[in-house]
Design a protein around this motif. Structure first.
Motif, PDB file in Angstrom:
ATOM      1  N   ALA A   1       0.826  -1.202   0.000  1.00 21.86           N
ATOM      2  CA  ALA A   1       0.000   0.000   0.000  1.00 21.86           C
ATOM      3  C   ALA A   1       0.862   1.254   0.000  1.00 21.86           C
ATOM      4  O   ALA A   1       0.568   2.228  -0.700  1.00 21.86           O
ATOM      5  N   THR A   2       1.942   1.235   0.780  1.00 19.62           N
ATOM      6  CA  THR A   2       2.849   2.378   0.845  1.00 19.62           C
ATOM      7  C   THR A   2       3.486   2.649  -0.511  1.00 19.62           C
ATOM      8  O   THR A   2       3.634   3.806  -0.924  1.00 19.62           O
ATOM      9  N   ASN A   3       3.862   1.581  -1.213  1.00 22.85           N
ATOM     10  CA  ASN A   3       4.473   1.741  -2.533  1.00 22.85           C
ATOM     11  C   ASN A   3       3.503   2.394  -3.521  1.00 22.85           C
ATOM     12  O   ASN A   3       3.904   3.223  -4.343  1.00 22.85           O
ATOM     13  N   ILE A   4       2.230   2.016  -3.442  1.00 22.39           N
ATOM     14  CA  ILE A   4       1.230   2.610  -4.335  1.00 22.39           C
ATOM     15  C   ILE A   4       1.034   4.084  -4.010  1.00 22.39           C
ATOM     16  O   ILE A   4       0.976   4.941  -4.893  1.00 22.39           O
ATOM     17  N   LEU A   5       0.968   4.386  -2.729  1.00 19.95           N
ATOM     18  CA  LEU A   5       0.682   5.758  -2.312  1.00 19.95           C
ATOM     19  C   LEU A   5       1.853   6.698  -2.532  1.00 19.95           C
ATOM     20  O   LEU A   5       1.674   7.840  -2.943  1.00 19.95           O
ATOM     21  N   PHE A   6       3.072   6.213  -2.244  1.00 21.48           N
ATOM     22  CA  PHE A   6       4.224   7.116  -2.227  1.00 21.48           C
ATOM     23  C   PHE A   6       5.340   6.713  -3.194  1.00 21.48           C
ATOM     24  O   PHE A   6       6.393   7.342  -3.207  1.00 21.48           O
TER      25      PHE A   6
ATOM     26  N   VAL B   1      -0.642  11.195 -14.920  1.00 21.04           N
ATOM     27  CA  VAL B   1      -0.828  10.842 -13.508  1.00 21.04           C
ATOM     28  C   VAL B   1      -0.438   9.385 -13.272  1.00 21.04           C
ATOM     29  O   VAL B   1       0.255   9.064 -12.298  1.00 21.04           O
ATOM     30  N   SER B   2      -0.855   8.509 -14.172  1.00 22.15           N
ATOM     31  CA  SER B   2      -0.587   7.076 -14.001  1.00 22.15           C
ATOM     32  C   SER B   2       0.893   6.748 -14.070  1.00 22.15           C
ATOM     33  O   SER B   2       1.404   5.962 -13.265  1.00 22.15           O
ATOM     34  N   ILE B   3       1.598   7.343 -15.012  1.00 23.32           N
ATOM     35  CA  ILE B   3       3.018   7.024 -15.135  1.00 23.32           C
ATOM     36  C   ILE B   3       3.839   7.746 -14.080  1.00 23.32           C
ATOM     37  O   ILE B   3       4.824   7.204 -13.559  1.00 23.32           O
ATOM     38  N   GLY B   4       3.450   8.965 -13.730  1.00 21.19           N
ATOM     39  CA  GLY B   4       4.187   9.698 -12.703  1.00 21.19           C
ATOM     40  C   GLY B   4       4.098   9.046 -11.349  1.00 21.19           C
ATOM     41  O   GLY B   4       5.034   9.097 -10.539  1.00 21.19           O
ATOM     42  N   ALA B   5       2.966   8.394 -11.073  1.00 23.23           N
ATOM     43  CA  ALA B   5       2.762   7.744  -9.778  1.00 23.23           C
ATOM     44  C   ALA B   5       3.713   6.580  -9.554  1.00 23.23           C
ATOM     45  O   ALA B   5       3.929   6.166  -8.408  1.00 23.23           O
ATOM     46  N   GLN B   6       4.306   6.066 -10.624  1.00 21.20           N
ATOM     47  CA  GLN B   6       5.207   4.927 -10.464  1.00 21.20           C
ATOM     48  C   GLN B   6       6.474   5.296  -9.694  1.00 21.20           C
ATOM     49  O   GLN B   6       7.115   4.434  -9.088  1.00 21.20           O
ATOM     50  N   ILE B   7       6.842   6.576  -9.691  1.00 20.73           N
ATOM     51  CA  ILE B   7       8.033   7.017  -8.964  1.00 20.73           C
ATOM     52  C   ILE B   7       7.658   7.763  -7.683  1.00 20.73           C
ATOM     53  O   ILE B   7       8.154   7.462  -6.605  1.00 20.73           O
ATOM     54  N   VAL B   8       6.778   8.744  -7.790  1.00 18.61           N
ATOM     55  CA  VAL B   8       6.461   9.578  -6.611  1.00 18.61           C
ATOM     56  C   VAL B   8       5.207   9.122  -5.893  1.00 18.61           C
ATOM     57  O   VAL B   8       4.865   9.673  -4.844  1.00 18.61           O
ATOM     58  N   GLY B   9       4.478   8.135  -6.427  1.00 14.11           N
ATOM     59  CA  GLY B   9       3.295   7.638  -5.753  1.00 14.11           C
ATOM     60  C   GLY B   9       2.028   8.325  -6.213  1.00 14.11           C
ATOM     61  O   GLY B   9       2.055   9.456  -6.701  1.00 14.11           O
ATOM     62  N   SER B  10       0.918   7.620  -6.041  1.00 15.98           N
ATOM     63  CA  SER B  10      -0.354   8.134  -6.554  1.00 15.98           C
ATOM     64  C   SER B  10      -0.823   9.387  -5.829  1.00 15.98           C
ATOM     65  O   SER B  10      -1.473  10.243  -6.419  1.00 15.98           O
ATOM     66  N   LEU B  11      -0.504   9.507  -4.535  1.00 11.92           N
ATOM     67  CA  LEU B  11      -1.006  10.648  -3.782  1.00 11.92           C
ATOM     68  C   LEU B  11      -0.147  11.896  -3.926  1.00 11.92           C
ATOM     69  O   LEU B  11      -0.561  12.986  -3.541  1.00 11.92           O
ATOM     70  N   LEU B  12       1.067  11.762  -4.476  1.00 15.46           N
ATOM     71  CA  LEU B  12       1.952  12.918  -4.554  1.00 15.46           C
ATOM     72  C   LEU B  12       2.398  13.245  -5.979  1.00 15.46           C
ATOM     73  O   LEU B  12       3.255  14.093  -6.179  1.00 15.46           O
ATOM     74  N   VAL B  13       1.803  12.573  -6.970  1.00 16.93           N
ATOM     75  CA  VAL B  13       2.199  12.828  -8.356  1.00 16.93           C
ATOM     76  C   VAL B  13       1.879  14.259  -8.769  1.00 16.93           C
ATOM     77  O   VAL B  13       2.519  14.825  -9.667  1.00 16.93           O
ATOM     78  N   PHE B  14       0.882  14.878  -8.108  1.00 14.14           N
ATOM     79  CA  PHE B  14       0.537  16.259  -8.470  1.00 14.14           C
ATOM     80  C   PHE B  14       1.677  17.221  -8.190  1.00 14.14           C
ATOM     81  O   PHE B  14       1.684  18.355  -8.694  1.00 14.14           O
TER      82      PHE B  14
END
Length: 265
Positions: free
Chosen positions: A112-117, A181-194
């Motif tokens: 879960a942490t990996n997905i989020l961050f 958003v989808s590709i950026g989340a792979q490095i910085v996570g879904s909650l912080l890609v913005f």
């Protein structure tokens, strides 16, 4: 550092992510879509959790949810009189769905942490190639409509007056944003890609006098942020996203206050 395959993968993936988010982010800021980008990141979290529940790659779940969500939420943000409240409700719903999917899938807290961050060791060579291909597709989408997108983003009334198909341009841009958003989340996570979709272009607004200049500055700060974050994360064993966030915020604040001081003198 580059003797390790996972670091080479992370640097290659983050380079394309930074270029993509830095480019798309200029239009996110120009169109006042920062809140939408944040909402899509939470929708992406739900999509990734849904993919984990199905037993497929999180990236594909993120793409599915953000592509569908970007059109729906984007239309809502354009036509709803209470768009902030409506989008907040959708954001809360998808955050809850993400938690639900993780719970019923039996995924552990680390996943879960990996997905989020995000996670720099979670991107293998195949994943990097997928991110590179998706990044190229996003950039091609943006550049294929760039003239009309520039007009619509920076002079919407003028674009309407000149017969630009603004609805079509908006849909194409929302698709590009969802993919970013989808590709950026792979490095910085879904909650912080913005972070990468808003802060580098916000900084670039103070430095660039033309749209190409703003894109160049935005990509530059996004690249420096992710590269520095990966390096500091490697030598300190602390979260990469922390360093990316601190760098981007610091650069933005310095640029902002410099701009304010110059205009007061």
């Amino acid at each position: 550092m580059f003797a390790y395959g996972f670091m080479r993968n992370a640097f290659l993936a983050s380079t394309f992510i930074a270029i993509t988010c830095g480019t798309v982010g200029v239009y996110v800021v120009a169109r006042n879509f920062s809140f939408l980008a944040h909402t899509l990141s939470e929708i992406g979290f739900a999509g990734a959790a849904f993919a984990v529940w199905l037993g497929i790659g999180p990236l594909w779940g993120m793409l599915l949810f953000t592509l569908l969500g970007s059109i729906g939420v984007g239309e809502l943000s354009l036509h709803s009189e209470q768009k902030e409240s409506s989008i907040s409700a959708i954001s809360a719903l998808f955050t809850g769905l993400g938690v639900l999917f993780l719970a019923i899938s039996g995924a552990n807290s680390n996943y879960a942490t990996n997905i989020l961050f995000g996670s720099i060791i979670g991107v293998d060579h195949q994943g990097v190639m997928q991110l590179v291909v998706l990044s190229i597709i996003v950039l091609l989408l943006i550049f294929s409509i760039q003239r009309q997108l520039n007009f619509d983003s920076f002079d919407h009334i003028g674009a309407l007056a000149h017969g630009v198909k603004t609805n079509f341009i908006s849909v194409i841009f929302l698709i590009a944003l969802a993919m970013s958003v989808s590709i950026g989340a792979q490095i910085v996570g879904s909650l912080l890609v913005f972070i990468l979709l808003t802060l580098p272009p916000a900084t670039a607004n103070y430095l660039g006098k033309t749209i190409p200049a703003m894109i160049a500055w935005s990509v530059f700060f996004a690249l420096i942020g992710v590269w520095l974050g990966l390096y500091l994360g490697y030598i300190t064993n602390l979260p990469v996203t922390f360093f990316i966030a601190v760098f981007e915020v610091a650069v933005y604040l310095v640029t902002y206050f410099t701009h304010v001081i110059k205009h007061k003198l």
